[in-house]
Design an enzyme around this catalytic site. Structure first.
Site, PDB file in Angstrom:
ATOM      1  N   TYR A 181      -8.980 -14.556   6.808  1.00 37.86           N
ATOM      2  CA  TYR A 181      -8.945 -14.881   8.245  1.00 37.86           C
ATOM      3  C   TYR A 181      -8.197 -13.820   9.061  1.00 37.86           C
ATOM      4  O   TYR A 181      -8.153 -13.874  10.282  1.00 37.86           O
ATOM      5  CB  TYR A 181      -8.319 -16.263   8.492  1.00 37.86           C
ATOM      6  CG  TYR A 181      -9.136 -17.433   7.958  1.00 37.86           C
ATOM      7  CD1 TYR A 181     -10.410 -17.251   7.437  1.00 37.86           C
ATOM      8  CD2 TYR A 181      -8.618 -18.732   7.984  1.00 37.86           C
ATOM      9  CE1 TYR A 181     -11.139 -18.319   6.939  1.00 37.86           C
ATOM     10  CE2 TYR A 181      -9.352 -19.807   7.492  1.00 37.86           C
ATOM     11  CZ  TYR A 181     -10.604 -19.590   6.971  1.00 37.86           C
ATOM     12  OH  TYR A 181     -11.332 -20.656   6.483  1.00 37.86           O
ATOM     13  N   ASP A 240      -4.896 -25.092   7.557  1.00 35.68           N
ATOM     14  CA  ASP A 240      -5.849 -24.403   6.680  1.00 35.68           C
ATOM     15  C   ASP A 240      -5.943 -22.919   7.041  1.00 35.68           C
ATOM     16  O   ASP A 240      -6.233 -22.587   8.188  1.00 35.68           O
ATOM     17  CB  ASP A 240      -7.232 -25.058   6.823  1.00 35.68           C
ATOM     18  CG  ASP A 240      -8.234 -24.416   5.886  1.00 35.68           C
ATOM     19  OD1 ASP A 240      -8.068 -24.576   4.664  1.00 35.68           O
ATOM     20  OD2 ASP A 240      -9.153 -23.719   6.377  1.00 35.68           O
ATOM     21  N   HIS A 256     -12.373 -19.584  -2.538  1.00 35.62           N
ATOM     22  CA  HIS A 256     -13.017 -19.704  -1.215  1.00 35.62           C
ATOM     23  C   HIS A 256     -14.518 -19.962  -1.296  1.00 35.62           C
ATOM     24  O   HIS A 256     -15.082 -20.691  -0.486  1.00 35.62           O
ATOM     25  CB  HIS A 256     -12.759 -18.433  -0.393  1.00 35.62           C
ATOM     26  CG  HIS A 256     -12.895 -18.635   1.081  1.00 35.62           C
ATOM     27  ND1 HIS A 256     -12.099 -17.994   1.998  1.00 35.62           N
ATOM     28  CD2 HIS A 256     -13.718 -19.400   1.820  1.00 35.62           C
ATOM     29  CE1 HIS A 256     -12.430 -18.362   3.216  1.00 35.62           C
ATOM     30  NE2 HIS A 256     -13.427 -19.214   3.134  1.00 35.62           N
ATOM     31  N   LYS A 261      -6.724 -19.362   0.518  1.00 34.28           N
ATOM     32  CA  LYS A 261      -7.917 -19.213  -0.341  1.00 34.28           C
ATOM     33  C   LYS A 261      -8.085 -17.764  -0.787  1.00 34.28           C
ATOM     34  O   LYS A 261      -7.751 -16.850  -0.036  1.00 34.28           O
ATOM     35  CB  LYS A 261      -9.193 -19.593   0.433  1.00 34.28           C
ATOM     36  CG  LYS A 261      -9.078 -20.820   1.310  1.00 34.28           C
ATOM     37  CD  LYS A 261     -10.375 -21.128   2.023  1.00 34.28           C
ATOM     38  CE  LYS A 261     -10.213 -22.271   2.992  1.00 34.28           C
ATOM     39  NZ  LYS A 261      -9.744 -21.898   4.340  1.00 34.28           N
TER      40      LYS A 261
HETATM   41  N1  LIG Z   1     -13.878 -22.884   3.445  1.00 32.48           N
HETATM   42  C1  LIG Z   1     -14.705 -22.274   4.266  1.00 32.48           C
HETATM   43  O1  LIG Z   1     -15.578 -21.519   3.833  1.00 32.48           O
HETATM   44  C2  LIG Z   1     -14.599 -22.518   5.742  1.00 32.48           C
HETATM   45  C3  LIG Z   1     -15.626 -22.071   6.585  1.00 32.48           C
HETATM   46  C4  LIG Z   1     -15.502 -22.314   7.944  1.00 32.48           C
HETATM   47  C5  LIG Z   1     -14.375 -22.972   8.437  1.00 32.48           C
HETATM   48  N2  LIG Z   1     -13.379 -23.367   7.596  1.00 32.48           N
HETATM   49  C6  LIG Z   1     -12.145 -24.033   8.088  1.00 32.48           C
HETATM   50  O2  LIG Z   1     -12.501 -25.108   8.933  1.00 32.48           O
HETATM   51  C7  LIG Z   1     -11.918 -24.914  10.222  1.00 32.48           C
HETATM   52  C8  LIG Z   1     -12.757 -25.577  11.307  1.00 32.48           C
HETATM   53  O3  LIG Z   1     -14.060 -25.011  11.393  1.00 32.48           O
HETATM   54  P1  LIG Z   1     -14.484 -23.925  12.476  1.00 32.48           P
HETATM   55  O4  LIG Z   1     -13.262 -23.185  12.898  1.00 32.48           O
HETATM   56  O5  LIG Z   1     -15.580 -23.134  11.893  1.00 32.48           O
HETATM   57  O6  LIG Z   1     -15.095 -24.709  13.700  1.00 32.48           O
HETATM   58  P2  LIG Z   1     -14.867 -26.157  14.415  1.00 32.48           P
HETATM   59  O7  LIG Z   1     -13.467 -26.620  14.279  1.00 32.48           O
HETATM   60  O8  LIG Z   1     -15.972 -27.033  13.977  1.00 32.48           O
HETATM   61  O9  LIG Z   1     -15.154 -25.771  15.960  1.00 32.48           O
HETATM   62  C9  LIG Z   1     -14.312 -24.942  16.682  1.00 32.48           C
HETATM   63  C10 LIG Z   1     -14.871 -24.774  18.097  1.00 32.48           C
HETATM   64  O10 LIG Z   1     -14.764 -26.011  18.816  1.00 32.48           O
HETATM   65  C11 LIG Z   1     -14.051 -25.792  20.058  1.00 32.48           C
HETATM   66  N3  LIG Z   1     -13.220 -26.982  20.308  1.00 32.48           N
HETATM   67  C12 LIG Z   1     -12.280 -27.522  19.488  1.00 32.48           C
HETATM   68  N4  LIG Z   1     -11.770 -28.643  20.012  1.00 32.48           N
HETATM   69  C13 LIG Z   1     -12.373 -28.824  21.216  1.00 32.48           C
HETATM   70  C14 LIG Z   1     -12.255 -29.819  22.221  1.00 32.48           C
HETATM   71  N5  LIG Z   1     -11.419 -30.840  22.079  1.00 32.48           N
HETATM   72  N6  LIG Z   1     -13.015 -29.684  23.352  1.00 32.48           N
HETATM   73  C15 LIG Z   1     -13.877 -28.636  23.483  1.00 32.48           C
HETATM   74  N7  LIG Z   1     -14.033 -27.665  22.545  1.00 32.48           N
HETATM   75  C16 LIG Z   1     -13.284 -27.761  21.411  1.00 32.48           C
HETATM   76  C17 LIG Z   1     -13.201 -24.561  19.816  1.00 32.48           C
HETATM   77  O11 LIG Z   1     -12.967 -23.886  21.037  1.00 32.48           O
HETATM   78  P3  LIG Z   1     -11.501 -23.850  21.747  1.00 32.48           P
HETATM   79  O12 LIG Z   1     -10.641 -22.976  20.892  1.00 32.48           O
HETATM   80  O13 LIG Z   1     -11.818 -23.277  23.081  1.00 32.48           O
HETATM   81  O14 LIG Z   1     -10.995 -25.242  21.839  1.00 32.48           O
HETATM   82  C18 LIG Z   1     -14.105 -23.740  18.893  1.00 32.48           C
HETATM   83  O15 LIG Z   1     -15.039 -23.006  19.650  1.00 32.48           O
HETATM   84  C19 LIG Z   1     -11.780 -23.396  10.304  1.00 32.48           C
HETATM   85  O16 LIG Z   1     -10.943 -22.973  11.335  1.00 32.48           O
HETATM   86  C20 LIG Z   1     -11.292 -23.065   8.919  1.00 32.48           C
HETATM   87  O17 LIG Z   1      -9.910 -23.340   8.782  1.00 32.48           O
HETATM   88  C21 LIG Z   1     -13.486 -23.159   6.249  1.00 32.48           C
END
Ligand SMILES: NC(=O)c1ccc[n+]([C@@H]2O[C@H](COP(=O)([O-])OP(=O)(O)OC[C@H]3O[C@@H](n4cnc5c(N)ncnc54)[C@H](OP(=O)(O)O)[C@@H]3O)[C@@H](O)[C@H]2O)c1
Length: 341
Positions: free
Chosen positions: A52, A47, A114, A81
């Protein structure tokens, strides 16, 4: 039960269930390594988004993996997006083509609006211009599926009334502490696949005692509990990490199952802390009449009925599913006209 590696979209296309998120990953070496690790670990759904600020690095990592024979392009499911400030007919086309160019790709497997132009007075019309551009890019083969992100009930109802090709997915914040039941409900009724962003609640789950306790009980990590919950709910969870051991753990959720009692414990976390970066209550009230909802649900049912044809015909004719799917569109239009009278 066998692990579902893919969800089937209403148009018959497949989306890999587990997705790798690339938001907040700084461009350059860190990003190239993280995406490479994700592909090596087994992720096929990547994604990304124009905003980004790491498209070149994500694209480079993908192309390297393809060149090295780690993965084939056709096995990947690449997502991008268009941001709010590039919405509109011409702007969306330009943004999509620039992203393809920056990433060195010929097509996206899924391209999303988006967000539904929060706080923008004329969102209803502008979204349709953006969406029309995407329908044309779909016809041209630049994108294999159209989707939306952060759309609530009101936005989805608006689209359902007006567009030729319904969105295949809605990507929105979705995890035990923010279950967005109203949006999940309208997605299910509209055959739109929910893709759960922030599956780890942007790291908040690691401080939550419920996740910590369940992780101990199942001998897994809190992230595996959160991602497995999302999987068992029928969603496509997106998780992001820059550490290979985390990326590996997050993909490794196939060998345990959360019991229905423990799923309920997680369900009870709804209403907790969440990121709330894309909330939009502006148009929430527009399409809430029950009569309107029932009418809309009937239309989608008929649409769905025709989308069964590609499944049947694909077996016979290989790739002719689009033709058969489009065959359903004029009939949908006639039905819509009749219902409006
Ligand atoms: N469409 C939209 O508007 C929208 C908005 C937000 C996000 N997104 C998409 O969704 C994806 C995921 O959401 P997000 O990036 O906001 O957050 P997330 O995946 O919910 O959380 C990421 C956090 O969790 C930590 N983490 C991940 N795996 C871990 C593990 N096994 N143990 C310990 N810590 C862990 C990461 O740190 P480390 O790197 O240190 O592991 C990071 O700080 C985004 O990257 C993006 O592609 C889309």
């Amino acid at each position: 039960m066998e692990f579902e590696q893919y969800r089937i979209l209403y148009n018959g296309n497949k989306i890999p269930t587990l997705g790798f998120g690339t938001d907040y990953i700084p461009k350059g070496e860190i990003c190239i390594q993280a995406v490479t690790d994700a592909i090596e670990v087994g992720y096929r759904h990547i994604d990304n988004a124009d905003c980004y600020d790491n498209q070149e690095s994500v694209g480079l990592a993908i192309r390297n993996c393809i060149e090295k024979g780690i993965v084939k392009r056709e096995d990947l499911f690449l997502v991008s997006k268009v941001p709010d400030w590039k919405q509109g007919y011409e702007e969306t086309k330009a943004c999509l083509k620039k992203s393809l160019e920056d990433m060195g790709l010929d097509y996206f497997d899924l391209y999303l609006v988006h967000s539904p132009l929060r706080g923008y007075a004329d969102w209803c019309n502008k979204i349709l211009e953006t969406y029309k551009a995407l329908e044309e890019c779909y016809e041209e083969g630049l994108i294999k599926n159209i989707g939306v992100a952060n759309f609530n009930r009101g936005h989805l109802m608006h689209l359902r009334q007006k567009v030729k090709i319904l969105p295949t997915v809605n990507q929105f914040e979705l995890h035990p502490e923010h279950q967005n039941k109203d949006v999940v409900d309208v997605c299910e009724k509209s055959y739109i696949q929910p893709v759960a962003w922030g599956a780890l609640n942007q790291g908040r789950i690691f401080k939550n005692q419920t996740f910590i306790n369940l992780a101990k009980k199942y001998d897994v990590t809190p992230s595996q509990i959160a991602i497995r919950w999302s999987y068992q709910k029928g969603y496509c969870p997106l998780a992001r990490s820059i550490k290979k051991e985390h990326i590996k753990a997050n993909f490794d959720i196939q060998n345990f199952e959360i019991t229905s009692e423990d799923m309920k414990i997680l369900d009870n976390l709804d209403g907790g802390e969440w990121s709330n970066t894309h909330d939009d209550s502006v148009c929430q009230t527009i399409y809430t009449s029950t009569k309107q909802l029932k009418k809309d649900d009937r239309k989608v049912y008929i649409y769905k009925l025709f989308s069964v044809i590609p499944f049947v015909k694909r077996i016979e004719y290989g790739t002719s599913k689009t033709k058969w799917f489009l065959f359903g569109v004029p009939i949908l239009k006639i039905t819509q006209k009749k219902q409006k009278q």
